[in-house]
Write an enzyme that holds these catalytic residues in place. Structure first.
Site, PDB file in Angstrom:
ATOM      1  N   SER A 126       0.901  -1.145  -0.200  1.00 53.64           N
ATOM      2  CA  SER A 126      -0.101   0.054   0.111  1.00 53.64           C
ATOM      3  C   SER A 126       1.012   1.463   0.011  1.00 53.64           C
ATOM      4  O   SER A 126       0.262   2.493  -0.220  1.00 53.64           O
ATOM      5  CB  SER A 126      -1.092  -0.023   1.204  1.00 53.64           C
ATOM      6  OG  SER A 126      -1.611  -1.139   1.513  1.00 53.64           O
ATOM      7  N   HIS A 147      -1.296  -2.508  -7.035  1.00 58.32           N
ATOM      8  CA  HIS A 147      -2.093  -2.366  -5.734  1.00 58.32           C
ATOM      9  C   HIS A 147      -3.484  -2.442  -5.931  1.00 58.32           C
ATOM     10  O   HIS A 147      -4.136  -1.718  -6.472  1.00 58.32           O
ATOM     11  CB  HIS A 147      -1.740  -0.911  -5.038  1.00 58.32           C
ATOM     12  CG  HIS A 147      -2.425  -0.653  -3.920  1.00 58.32           C
ATOM     13  ND1 HIS A 147      -2.732   0.605  -3.633  1.00 58.32           N
ATOM     14  CD2 HIS A 147      -2.558  -1.303  -2.705  1.00 58.32           C
ATOM     15  CE1 HIS A 147      -3.173   0.548  -2.249  1.00 58.32           C
ATOM     16  NE2 HIS A 147      -2.987  -0.576  -1.703  1.00 58.32           N
ATOM     17  N   GLU A 159      -4.039   0.053  -8.673  1.00 51.95           N
ATOM     18  CA  GLU A 159      -2.930   1.192  -9.011  1.00 51.95           C
ATOM     19  C   GLU A 159      -1.804   0.357  -9.473  1.00 51.95           C
ATOM     20  O   GLU A 159      -1.540  -0.803  -9.102  1.00 51.95           O
ATOM     21  CB  GLU A 159      -2.546   1.945  -7.596  1.00 51.95           C
ATOM     22  CG  GLU A 159      -3.525   2.904  -7.329  1.00 51.95           C
ATOM     23  CD  GLU A 159      -3.051   3.568  -5.873  1.00 51.95           C
ATOM     24  OE1 GLU A 159      -3.326   4.977  -5.991  1.00 51.95           O
ATOM     25  OE2 GLU A 159      -2.807   2.749  -4.953  1.00 51.95           O
ATOM     26  N   ASN A 198      -3.594   6.212  -1.358  1.00 57.23           N
ATOM     27  CA  ASN A 198      -3.296   6.402   0.135  1.00 57.23           C
ATOM     28  C   ASN A 198      -2.620   7.747   0.314  1.00 57.23           C
ATOM     29  O   ASN A 198      -2.833   7.919   1.490  1.00 57.23           O
ATOM     30  CB  ASN A 198      -2.423   5.164   0.466  1.00 57.23           C
ATOM     31  CG  ASN A 198      -3.331   3.891   0.719  1.00 57.23           C
ATOM     32  OD1 ASN A 198      -4.312   3.825   1.388  1.00 57.23           O
ATOM     33  ND2 ASN A 198      -2.710   2.893   0.476  1.00 57.23           N
TER      34      ASN A 198
HETATM   35  N1  LIG Z   1      -5.924  -4.689   3.939  1.00 61.78           N
HETATM   36  C1  LIG Z   1      -6.219  -4.167   2.909  1.00 61.78           C
HETATM   37  O1  LIG Z   1      -7.352  -3.431   3.026  1.00 61.78           O
HETATM   38  C2  LIG Z   1      -5.196  -3.719   2.079  1.00 61.78           C
HETATM   39  C3  LIG Z   1      -5.744  -3.049   0.863  1.00 61.78           C
HETATM   40  C4  LIG Z   1      -4.699  -2.816   0.008  1.00 61.78           C
HETATM   41  C5  LIG Z   1      -3.452  -3.319  -0.181  1.00 61.78           C
HETATM   42  N2  LIG Z   1      -2.997  -4.265   1.198  1.00 61.78           N
HETATM   43  C6  LIG Z   1      -1.690  -4.427   1.239  1.00 61.78           C
HETATM   44  O2  LIG Z   1      -1.720  -5.893   0.946  1.00 61.78           O
HETATM   45  C7  LIG Z   1      -0.687  -6.723   1.707  1.00 61.78           C
HETATM   46  C8  LIG Z   1      -1.220  -7.678   2.608  1.00 61.78           C
HETATM   47  O3  LIG Z   1      -2.212  -7.382   3.399  1.00 61.78           O
HETATM   48  P1  LIG Z   1      -3.432  -7.908   4.143  1.00 61.78           P
HETATM   49  O4  LIG Z   1      -4.347  -7.054   4.658  1.00 61.78           O
HETATM   50  O5  LIG Z   1      -3.945  -9.110   3.202  1.00 61.78           O
HETATM   51  O6  LIG Z   1      -2.523  -8.801   5.501  1.00 61.78           O
HETATM   52  P2  LIG Z   1      -2.790  -9.970   6.029  1.00 61.78           P
HETATM   53  O7  LIG Z   1      -2.370 -10.095   7.377  1.00 61.78           O
HETATM   54  O8  LIG Z   1      -4.336 -10.573   5.966  1.00 61.78           O
HETATM   55  O9  LIG Z   1      -2.089 -11.186   5.143  1.00 61.78           O
HETATM   56  C9  LIG Z   1      -0.754 -11.467   5.178  1.00 61.78           C
HETATM   57  C10 LIG Z   1      -0.735 -12.953   4.755  1.00 61.78           C
HETATM   58  O10 LIG Z   1       0.790 -13.059   4.245  1.00 61.78           O
HETATM   59  C11 LIG Z   1       1.299 -14.399   5.110  1.00 61.78           C
HETATM   60  N3  LIG Z   1       2.600 -14.504   5.067  1.00 61.78           N
HETATM   61  C12 LIG Z   1       3.342 -13.811   6.041  1.00 61.78           C
HETATM   62  N4  LIG Z   1       4.729 -14.145   5.698  1.00 61.78           N
HETATM   63  C13 LIG Z   1       4.681 -14.948   4.808  1.00 61.78           C
HETATM   64  C14 LIG Z   1       5.730 -15.636   4.022  1.00 61.78           C
HETATM   65  N5  LIG Z   1       7.110 -15.461   4.109  1.00 61.78           N
HETATM   66  N6  LIG Z   1       5.457 -16.441   2.734  1.00 61.78           N
HETATM   67  C15 LIG Z   1       4.169 -16.701   2.639  1.00 61.78           C
HETATM   68  N7  LIG Z   1       3.017 -16.106   3.108  1.00 61.78           N
HETATM   69  C16 LIG Z   1       3.462 -15.297   4.276  1.00 61.78           C
HETATM   70  C17 LIG Z   1       0.556 -14.488   6.397  1.00 61.78           C
HETATM   71  O11 LIG Z   1       0.266 -15.922   6.883  1.00 61.78           O
HETATM   72  C18 LIG Z   1      -0.984 -13.935   6.072  1.00 61.78           C
HETATM   73  O12 LIG Z   1      -1.884 -14.951   5.796  1.00 61.78           O
HETATM   74  C19 LIG Z   1       0.032  -5.503   2.363  1.00 61.78           C
HETATM   75  O13 LIG Z   1       1.337  -5.010   1.974  1.00 61.78           O
HETATM   76  C20 LIG Z   1      -0.953  -4.406   2.727  1.00 61.78           C
HETATM   77  O14 LIG Z   1      -0.539  -3.255   2.745  1.00 61.78           O
HETATM   78  C21 LIG Z   1      -3.897  -4.226   2.156  1.00 61.78           C
END
Ligand SMILES: NC(=O)c1ccc[n+]([C@@H]2O[C@H](COP(=O)([O-])OP(=O)(O)OC[C@H]3O[C@@H](n4cnc5c(N)ncnc54)[C@H](O)[C@@H]3O)[C@@H](O)[C@H]2O)c1
Length: 292
Positions: A126, A147, A159, A198
């Site tokens: 993000s 993104h 994005e 963002n």
């Molecule tokens: N939550 C939102 O609304 C949103 C929106 C857009 C972008 N993002 C971005 O997306 C990304 C993920 O966010 P999220 O909300 O899905 O997080 P989340 O915590 O729900 O998911 C992350 C996942 O990654 C896994 N993980 C961690 N280390 C790992 C590894 N070494 N190998 C494989 N899997 C691994 C974890 O087990 C977990 O299931 C972040 O960069 C976040 O900024 C989030």
């Protein structure tokens, strides 16, 4: 570039099957791509599969998806726990937590694991500048940001963020997949922390949190003000709870690191909630309380 440089993307990898990774895997599989999701361990992989199954199940219940399409989508997705098992992927989207060191480690490993010289590595970050991830790989010209927005199956925006080293062909091929195959609306942003959305959204949420912590208004009234007064579908605090307060804080921290503007600095109330593990909807409590 080799012959495969223009070939259609059919084999997709996703690293992390959390909130976003599961959504990205779902839309790619639903569009007919073969999808391999890499998770940390078997339990996390099972949780990722559950997330996709329930999302598709809800769509079937609401009459928005046929049961046969749900089954075909699930058949296109497999889970692994070793990045090496993504070796044959043409596009890998990383979606682990918003922590730079963790992403850098994954990018370095992916660069070595992918066998196709034309394979593209994308981050769903993000806020972390793409260049920081690209330099960790042996192929910075094949790295870019894609993104997606939450919930991925519903939100149409993506994005697209090329870094200063991303090859033009890589940008075109990624855009062709995201817009042509996944049917998303693509906007392009320069490689600046927070990108377009963002950079505008985080100061808004931070202002709402400061308003709450100063006693200016209640959480309910702040949210109702924006829903009823500005026709937003959700108020800023409920939206922060939906995104995850840890994610909001990590994004704000990356943007503060980049710009050093108070506009992006995480308010104490946000920090305390994150330290307490009250991360919003996913933990049952954030600014509001949820029954699961
Ligand atoms: N939550 C939102 O609304 C949103 C929106 C857009 C972008 N993002 C971005 O997306 C990304 C993920 O966010 P999220 O909300 O899905 O997080 P989340 O915590 O729900 O998911 C992350 C996942 O990654 C896994 N993980 C961690 N280390 C790992 C590894 N070494 N190998 C494989 N899997 C691994 C974890 O087990 C977990 O299931 C972040 O960069 C976040 O900024 C989030």
């Amino acid at each position: 570039m080799s012959e495969a440089s223009g070939s259609a993307i059919e084999r997709v990898g996703v690293v992390g099957g959390g909130l976003m990774g599961a959504g990205i895997a779902e839309v790619a599989a639903r569009a007919g791509s073969s999808v391999v999701v890499c998770e940390m361990n078997a339990a996390a992989a099972a949780a990722g599969r559950d997330r996709i199954e329930s999302s598709l199940g809800r769509a079937v219940e609401r009459g928005k998806l046929e049961a046969a399409v749900r089954d075909a989508t699930l058949a296109n997705i497999s889970f692994v726990t070793d990045l090496g098992d993504l070796a044959d992927r043409q596009l890998v989207v990383e979606a682990v937590r918003e922590i730079e060191e963790e992403k850098v480690e994954i990018f370095a490993a992916l660069g070595k694991a992918l066998l196709d010289d034309d394979a593209i590595i994308a981050s769903n970050t993000s806020s972390i500048p793409i260049m920081k991830l690209a330099v960790a790989t042996n192929r910075p010209d094949h790295v870019l940001g894609l993104h997606f927005f939450n919930p991925v199956p519903v939100m149409r925006l993506v994005e697209l963020i090329p870094s200063i080293t991303t090859a033009v062909e890589v940008v075109q091929r990624a855009e062709g997949y995201v817009s042509g195959v996944l049917g998303k609306h693509v906007i392009r942003s320069q490689d600046r922390a927070g990108f377009v959305v963002n950079a505008l959204f985080v100061p808004y949420v931070i202002s709402a949190i400061r308003m709450l912590e100063s006693g200016f208004a209640s959480a309910e009234d702040i949210d109702l003000g924006m829903v009823e007064g500005c026709s937003h579908p959700m108020g800023p605090l409920a939206l922060a709870d939906m995104i995850g307060l840890d994610t909001i804080k990590n994004v704000a921290d990356s943007m503060y690191e980049e710009y050093k503007e108070p506009l992006y600095s995480a308010p104490p109330l946000l920090c305390r909630l994150v330290e307490a593990g009250l991360l919003g909807r996913k933990t049952g409590r954030g600014f509001f309380t949820y029954t699961r």
